[in-house]
Scaffold this motif. Structure first.
Motif, PDB file in Angstrom:
ATOM      1  N   HIS A   1       1.079  -0.063  12.019  1.00 60.58           N
ATOM      2  CA  HIS A   1       1.142   0.585  10.707  1.00 60.58           C
ATOM      3  C   HIS A   1       1.128   2.098  10.878  1.00 60.58           C
ATOM      4  CE1 HIS A   1      -3.113   1.484  11.244  1.00 60.58           C
ATOM      5  NE2 HIS A   1      -3.334   0.187  11.478  1.00 60.58           N
ATOM      6  N   GLY A   2       1.434   2.800   9.792  1.00 59.74           N
ATOM      7  CA  GLY A   2       1.416   4.252   9.803  1.00 59.74           C
ATOM      8  C   GLY A   2       0.064   4.807   9.392  1.00 59.74           C
ATOM      9  N   HIS A   3       0.066   6.091   8.992  1.00 57.98           N
ATOM     10  CA  HIS A   3      -1.174   6.804   8.706  1.00 57.98           C
ATOM     11  C   HIS A   3      -1.649   6.553   7.279  1.00 57.98           C
ATOM     12  CE1 HIS A   3      -0.231   9.920  12.079  1.00 57.98           C
ATOM     13  NE2 HIS A   3      -0.468   8.707  12.536  1.00 57.98           N
ATOM     14  N   VAL A   4      -2.967   6.387   7.121  1.00 55.57           N
ATOM     15  CA  VAL A   4      -3.560   6.153   5.813  1.00 55.57           C
ATOM     16  C   VAL A   4      -3.519   7.439   4.991  1.00 55.57           C
ATOM     17  CG1 VAL A   4      -5.894   6.617   6.711  1.00 55.57           C
ATOM     18  CG2 VAL A   4      -5.601   5.293   4.603  1.00 55.57           C
ATOM     19  N   LYS A   5      -3.175   7.315   3.711  1.00 51.57           N
ATOM     20  CA  LYS A   5      -3.146   8.445   2.776  1.00 51.57           C
ATOM     21  C   LYS A   5      -3.867   8.050   1.493  1.00 51.57           C
ATOM     22  CE  LYS A   5      -0.368  10.977   5.386  1.00 51.57           C
ATOM     23  NZ  LYS A   5       1.016  11.311   4.996  1.00 51.57           N
ATOM     24  N   VAL A   6      -4.532   9.010   0.851  1.00 48.41           N
ATOM     25  CA  VAL A   6      -5.303   8.756  -0.360  1.00 48.41           C
ATOM     26  C   VAL A   6      -4.760   9.634  -1.481  1.00 48.41           C
ATOM     27  CG1 VAL A   6      -7.589   8.704  -1.412  1.00 48.41           C
ATOM     28  CG2 VAL A   6      -7.331   8.203   1.028  1.00 48.41           C
ATOM     29  N   ALA A   7      -4.478   9.007  -2.623  1.00 45.43           N
ATOM     30  CA  ALA A   7      -3.939   9.701  -3.791  1.00 45.43           C
ATOM     31  C   ALA A   7      -5.051  10.428  -4.540  1.00 45.43           C
ATOM     32  CB  ALA A   7      -3.242   8.706  -4.714  1.00 45.43           C
ATOM     33  N   PRO A   8      -4.701  11.372  -5.431  1.00 44.30           N
ATOM     34  CA  PRO A   8      -5.722  12.084  -6.211  1.00 44.30           C
ATOM     35  C   PRO A   8      -6.598  11.177  -7.067  1.00 44.30           C
ATOM     36  CG  PRO A   8      -3.644  13.270  -6.296  1.00 44.30           C
ATOM     37  CD  PRO A   8      -3.359  11.954  -5.630  1.00 44.30           C
ATOM     38  N   ASP A   9      -6.109   9.986  -7.438  1.00 39.28           N
ATOM     39  CA  ASP A   9      -6.929   9.070  -8.239  1.00 39.28           C
ATOM     40  C   ASP A   9      -7.695   8.078  -7.372  1.00 39.28           C
ATOM     41  OD1 ASP A   9      -4.974   7.326  -7.365  1.00 39.28           O
ATOM     42  OD2 ASP A   9      -4.504   6.524  -9.354  1.00 39.28           O
ATOM     43  N   GLY A  10      -7.648   8.240  -6.047  1.00 39.51           N
ATOM     44  CA  GLY A  10      -8.383   7.371  -5.152  1.00 39.51           C
ATOM     45  C   GLY A  10      -7.617   6.178  -4.617  1.00 39.51           C
ATOM     46  N   THR A  11      -6.372   5.958  -5.057  1.00 40.35           N
ATOM     47  CA  THR A  11      -5.566   4.866  -4.508  1.00 40.35           C
ATOM     48  C   THR A  11      -5.276   5.135  -3.036  1.00 40.35           C
ATOM     49  OG1 THR A  11      -4.548   4.504  -6.668  1.00 40.35           O
ATOM     50  CG2 THR A  11      -3.428   3.561  -4.771  1.00 40.35           C
ATOM     51  N   VAL A  12      -5.419   4.088  -2.209  1.00 41.48           N
ATOM     52  CA  VAL A  12      -5.260   4.228  -0.757  1.00 41.48           C
ATOM     53  C   VAL A  12      -3.975   3.518  -0.328  1.00 41.48           C
ATOM     54  CG1 VAL A  12      -6.385   3.977   1.475  1.00 41.48           C
ATOM     55  CG2 VAL A  12      -7.779   4.143  -0.598  1.00 41.48           C
ATOM     56  N   TYR A  13      -3.188   4.186   0.534  1.00 43.61           N
ATOM     57  CA  TYR A  13      -1.923   3.646   1.020  1.00 43.61           C
ATOM     58  C   TYR A  13      -1.918   3.613   2.547  1.00 43.61           C
ATOM     59  CZ  TYR A  13      -0.023   4.840  -3.644  1.00 43.61           C
ATOM     60  OH  TYR A  13       0.215   4.953  -4.994  1.00 43.61           O
ATOM     61  N   VAL A  14      -1.469   2.480   3.112  1.00 41.65           N
ATOM     62  CA  VAL A  14      -1.205   2.383   4.543  1.00 41.65           C
ATOM     63  C   VAL A  14       0.188   1.776   4.694  1.00 41.65           C
ATOM     64  CG1 VAL A  14      -1.878   1.400   6.757  1.00 41.65           C
ATOM     65  CG2 VAL A  14      -3.643   2.111   5.118  1.00 41.65           C
ATOM     66  N   PRO A  15       1.186   2.520   5.207  1.00 42.94           N
ATOM     67  CA  PRO A  15       2.559   2.008   5.302  1.00 42.94           C
ATOM     68  C   PRO A  15       2.763   1.123   6.523  1.00 42.94           C
ATOM     69  CG  PRO A  15       2.470   4.264   6.081  1.00 42.94           C
ATOM     70  CD  PRO A  15       1.074   3.925   5.621  1.00 42.94           C
ATOM     71  N   ASN A  16       3.753   0.221   6.440  1.00 39.44           N
ATOM     72  CA  ASN A  16       4.068  -0.694   7.533  1.00 39.44           C
ATOM     73  C   ASN A  16       5.583  -0.827   7.668  1.00 39.44           C
ATOM     74  OD1 ASN A  16       4.599  -3.494   8.809  1.00 39.44           O
ATOM     75  ND2 ASN A  16       2.414  -3.212   9.140  1.00 39.44           N
ATOM     76  N   LYS A  17       6.076  -0.894   8.922  1.00 37.61           N
ATOM     77  CA  LYS A  17       7.515  -0.893   9.179  1.00 37.61           C
ATOM     78  C   LYS A  17       8.168  -2.255   9.083  1.00 37.61           C
ATOM     79  CE  LYS A  17       6.879  -1.250  14.194  1.00 37.61           C
ATOM     80  NZ  LYS A  17       7.082  -0.565  15.485  1.00 37.61           N
ATOM     81  N   GLY A  18       7.382  -3.339   8.937  1.00 37.35           N
ATOM     82  CA  GLY A  18       7.999  -4.660   8.886  1.00 37.35           C
ATOM     83  C   GLY A  18       7.137  -5.666   8.170  1.00 37.35           C
ATOM     84  N   CYS A  19       7.460  -5.953   6.907  1.00 40.00           N
ATOM     85  CA  CYS A  19       6.722  -6.937   6.102  1.00 40.00           C
ATOM     86  C   CYS A  19       7.732  -7.893   5.470  1.00 40.00           C
ATOM     87  CB  CYS A  19       5.892  -6.256   5.016  1.00 40.00           C
ATOM     88  SG  CYS A  19       4.598  -5.152   5.633  1.00 40.00           S
ATOM     89  N   GLY A  20       7.993  -9.011   6.133  1.00 38.59           N
ATOM     90  CA  GLY A  20       8.908  -9.993   5.584  1.00 38.59           C
ATOM     91  C   GLY A  20      10.309  -9.482   5.346  1.00 38.59           C
TER      92      GLY A  20
ATOM     93  N   GLY B   1      12.213  -1.153  10.633  1.00 35.91           N
ATOM     94  CA  GLY B   1      12.608  -0.161  11.630  1.00 35.91           C
ATOM     95  C   GLY B   1      11.744  -0.241  12.873  1.00 35.91           C
ATOM     96  N   ASP B   2      11.994   0.669  13.826  1.00 35.45           N
ATOM     97  CA  ASP B   2      11.222   0.727  15.062  1.00 35.45           C
ATOM     98  C   ASP B   2      10.082   1.728  14.996  1.00 35.45           C
ATOM     99  OD1 ASP B   2      12.632  -1.206  16.532  1.00 35.45           O
ATOM    100  OD2 ASP B   2      14.185   0.235  17.063  1.00 35.45           O
ATOM    101  N   SER B   3      10.163   2.699  14.081  1.00 37.41           N
ATOM    102  CA  SER B   3       9.102   3.699  13.934  1.00 37.41           C
ATOM    103  C   SER B   3       8.294   3.419  12.684  1.00 37.41           C
ATOM    104  CB  SER B   3       9.703   5.110  13.846  1.00 37.41           C
ATOM    105  OG  SER B   3      10.095   5.594  15.102  1.00 37.41           O
ATOM    106  N   ASP B   4       7.006   3.741  12.739  1.00 39.74           N
ATOM    107  CA  ASP B   4       6.161   3.549  11.565  1.00 39.74           C
ATOM    108  C   ASP B   4       6.618   4.446  10.429  1.00 39.74           C
ATOM    109  OD1 ASP B   4       4.530   1.881  13.107  1.00 39.74           O
ATOM    110  OD2 ASP B   4       3.345   3.581  13.808  1.00 39.74           O
ATOM    111  N   PRO B   5       6.678   3.929   9.190  1.00 41.85           N
ATOM    112  CA  PRO B   5       6.995   4.776   8.046  1.00 41.85           C
ATOM    113  C   PRO B   5       5.815   5.672   7.696  1.00 41.85           C
ATOM    114  CG  PRO B   5       6.461   2.571   7.309  1.00 41.85           C
ATOM    115  CD  PRO B   5       6.449   2.527   8.814  1.00 41.85           C
ATOM    116  N   SER B   6       6.033   6.567   6.755  1.00 36.61           N
ATOM    117  CA  SER B   6       4.983   7.501   6.340  1.00 36.61           C
ATOM    118  C   SER B   6       5.032   7.670   4.836  1.00 36.61           C
ATOM    119  CB  SER B   6       5.177   8.860   7.029  1.00 36.61           C
ATOM    120  OG  SER B   6       4.204   9.796   6.615  1.00 36.61           O
ATOM    121  N   VAL B   7       3.860   7.917   4.242  1.00 38.02           N
ATOM    122  CA  VAL B   7       3.751   8.098   2.796  1.00 38.02           C
ATOM    123  C   VAL B   7       3.100   9.445   2.508  1.00 38.02           C
ATOM    124  CG1 VAL B   7       2.675   7.245   0.685  1.00 38.02           C
ATOM    125  CG2 VAL B   7       3.619   5.631   2.320  1.00 38.02           C
ATOM    126  N   GLY B   8       3.642  10.153   1.527  1.00 44.46           N
ATOM    127  CA  GLY B   8       3.028  11.363   0.990  1.00 44.46           C
ATOM    128  C   GLY B   8       2.772  11.163  -0.491  1.00 44.46           C
TER     129      GLY B   8
END
Length: 585
Positions: free
Chosen positions: A341-360, A386-393
């Motif tokens: 998986h990619g890097h964890v990111k947290v939104a201003p309202d506290g929502t947490v995101y962890v991206p993944n390069k292959g889910c079904g 893909g082959d590289s982890d995605p990223s979220v901003g």
């Protein structure tokens, strides 16, 4: 995948059926063909050593695919090959060979289906399917000629420019800076750069000149566990609290320290949650979600430690500023997504995101809206693995931007206004510059309608992991949006200095010297919204001017030097407009 292979090896030796039929074709008038093979019981894990071996003891299934299309058909179409199977716990890998037997594409993850995209040109291929962990299962293959999604016109915004600096040779690990991470203390302006066991502090004067200093955590400054050993380095600076965390993975735990004074002193911490994973660690933080358990000390923000294990990936939350963590809670299992998986990111309202390069068959984000207590996987259905982890901003208003490498190697980005439930404006942001392959997506956002997407890219197509034959030249690129992701302007941030020549391997321990850059780069913002991208420069010295690739990994930062920033209130500060207006007319 190794554990699944061991399980598969205990199954009875069921004879495998060859592909039915053995060959097929697609054309502009008959665009789809299918085949199947199996069942398979004996795993073939030879690919973990670098090259797949096929024979009686290690089975593969080869299908001959002929493609016949008019000249120019590839301008708007691609060849898509999918391999899928009924039991999501099983795993098959997909390789495509040209008529000379050379590998031109591969999808060897734990995704189901495995997918590759190739240019839609007349050719004959061998589609090779390898039963990595078959569990007695069969597979179905589909080859289709598909229309490429239309991209909106590129942005008409003035392209931002970047100035580059690198660590001096006097700094330990200056040339051992693969997979760097970066944060900025927005109170002091110092950039904190992490690679291997070194934490570096980078400051900039009024002219943009950089000064690099080693501020690694050690026994002398309060944290002896900080710079002794590492399986995976990571750094995170909270933009609101200015606290920087540096962490070194050590099995199922992490050796983590934090600093509140840009590395002058460090504090040791518990490092990670109980039963954390063994690989691919990430640390992030941000506000707590309202209505859920929050801080238990004066430190206001949550801190998250996430990592991958054998059969799942988990995330643990800290409510005391990163000193201790609660239990590691699974985000997904291998039945849902591949482990990495990619890097964890947290939104201003506290929502947490962890991206993944292959889910079904798609790329996705694991999302928590209750401070990490529960997680939901939300897919971008327009994407392919893909082959590289995605990223979220995450923008100031909660807009999520996901940058990723699609199955055809291109740079794509999509936007979500509903926490990943739906995605908009999915587009290729490298097309305007002819970029054919990318690795290491890294995304950051500022104002809700502004974001930047950094990646390493090359204008050479084909299999960029083919060490012997791939001759591409790689640069650092940054795509920027100022209209909420509807359009992007992309620039070469290293126009006179290649980052790599030839292949870049993302296959982990199966790689050779072309894994010098390791697995990712990183991107962040300073207080004025300047973009800073951390990367390892793999082509230095005479390689820069056309000499042999030297597989360096020099700690480097590209810092925005002109153009509008990701905070609109500061556009004039670095664009030069402020000085001009102050002088009067």
């Amino acid at each position: 995948m190794g554990l699944l292979a061991l399980i598969a090896g205990t199954l009875p030796n069921v004879p495998a059926d060859a592909a039915t039929p053995l060959s097929g074709s697609v054309s502009d008038t008959a665009p789809t063909t299918t085949w199947s093979a199996g069942p398979f019981a004996v795993p073939n894990v030879s690919g973990t050593a670098g090259t797949v071996s096929c024979g009686n003891a290690q089975l593969c299934d080869d299908y001959t695919l002929k493609v016949s299309v008019p000249v120019g058909y590839d301008a708007g179409h691609s060849l898509r090959v999918d391999v899928k199977w009924p039991d999501s716990a099983a795993d098959f890998d997909l390789y495509v060979l040209d008529s000379d037997g050379r590998e031109v594409a591969a999808s060897a993850s734990s995704s189901d289906p495995e997918t590759v995209l190739l240019p839609a040109v007349t050719a004959t291929y061998t589609v090779r399917v390898v039963p990595y962990a078959p569990l007695g299962d069969s597979f179905t293959g589909t080859a289709s000629l598909v229309a490429d999604p239309a991209n909106p016109p590129p942005s008409t915004a003035t392209p931002p420019m970047y100035a580059n600096s690198s660590a001096p040779d006097s700094i330990k690990d200056a040339h051992n800076a693969g997979e760097p991470s970066i944060g900025v203390d927005r109170a002091t302006g110092a950039a904190m750069f992490q690679a291997y066991t070194s934490t570096l502090k980078v400051t900039y004067d009024g002219a943009g000149a950089a000064t690099w200093q080693d501020k690694s955590a050690d026994a002398g400054n309060g944290c002896p566990q900080g710079s002794t050993t590492s399986l995976d380095p990571i750094l995170f600076t909270d933009p609101a609290t200015h606290r920087t965390f540096e962490s070194q993975l050590a099995g199922k735990t992490a050796l983590t320290c934090y600093t509140d004074d840009d590395g002058e002193t460090w504090t040791p911490t518990g490092g990670s949650g109980i039963n954390s994973g063994v690989d691919h660690q990430t640390i992030g933080g941000g506000p707590f979600t309202t209505g859920e358990p929050g801080a238990v000390t004066s430190y206001p923000n949550a801190v998250y430690y996430c990592s991958q294990d054998i059969a799942d990936a988990s995330c643990a939350a800290s409510r005391d500023g990163g000193l201790t963590y609660g239990p590691a809670i699974p985000m997904y299992s291998l039945l849902d997504c591949g482990g990495l998986h990619g890097h964890v990111k947290v939104a201003p309202d506290g929502t947490v995101y962890v991206p993944n390069k292959g889910c079904g068959g798609n790329q996705a984000v694991a999302v928590s809206e209750d401070n990490g207590l529960t997680w939901t996987v939300r897919k971008n259905t327009s994407s392919t693995p893909g082959d590289s982890d995605p990223s979220v901003g995450i923008g100031a208003g909660g807009t999520a931007y996901m940058g990723y490498q699609d199955s055809d190697g291109t740079a794509r980005v999509a936007v979500s206004h509903d926490k990943g439930k739906t995605w908009l404006y999915d587009q290729n942001v490298g097309a305007s510059l002819g970029i054919e392959n990318i690795v290491f997506p890294a995304v950051i956002a500022g104002d809700d309608n502004r974001a930047a997407f950094a990646f390493l890219g090359t204008t050479t197509g084909g299999n960029y992991q083919d060490t012997a034959n791939f001759k591409g030249v790689w640069h650092l690129y940054v795509a920027t949006t100022y209209d909420g992701g509807q359009s992007w302007v992309t620039v070469d941030a290293t126009p006179t200095d290649p980052v790599q020549r030839g292949s870049i391997c993302t296959g982990g321990t199966t790689c050779g010297q072309d894994r010098n850059l390791l697995d990712f780069i990183d991107v962040t913002l300073d207080a004025q919204g300047r973009v800073l991208a951390a990367y390892a420069d793999g082509c230095t010295g005479t390689c820069t001017t056309g000499g042999a690739q030297n597989y360096d990994a020099l700690a480097s930062i590209a810092r925005q030097s002109s153009g509008d920033t990701l905070y609109g209130a500061y556009d004039a500060v670095i664009a030069g407009k402020h000085k001009k207006s102050k002088g009067g007319r």
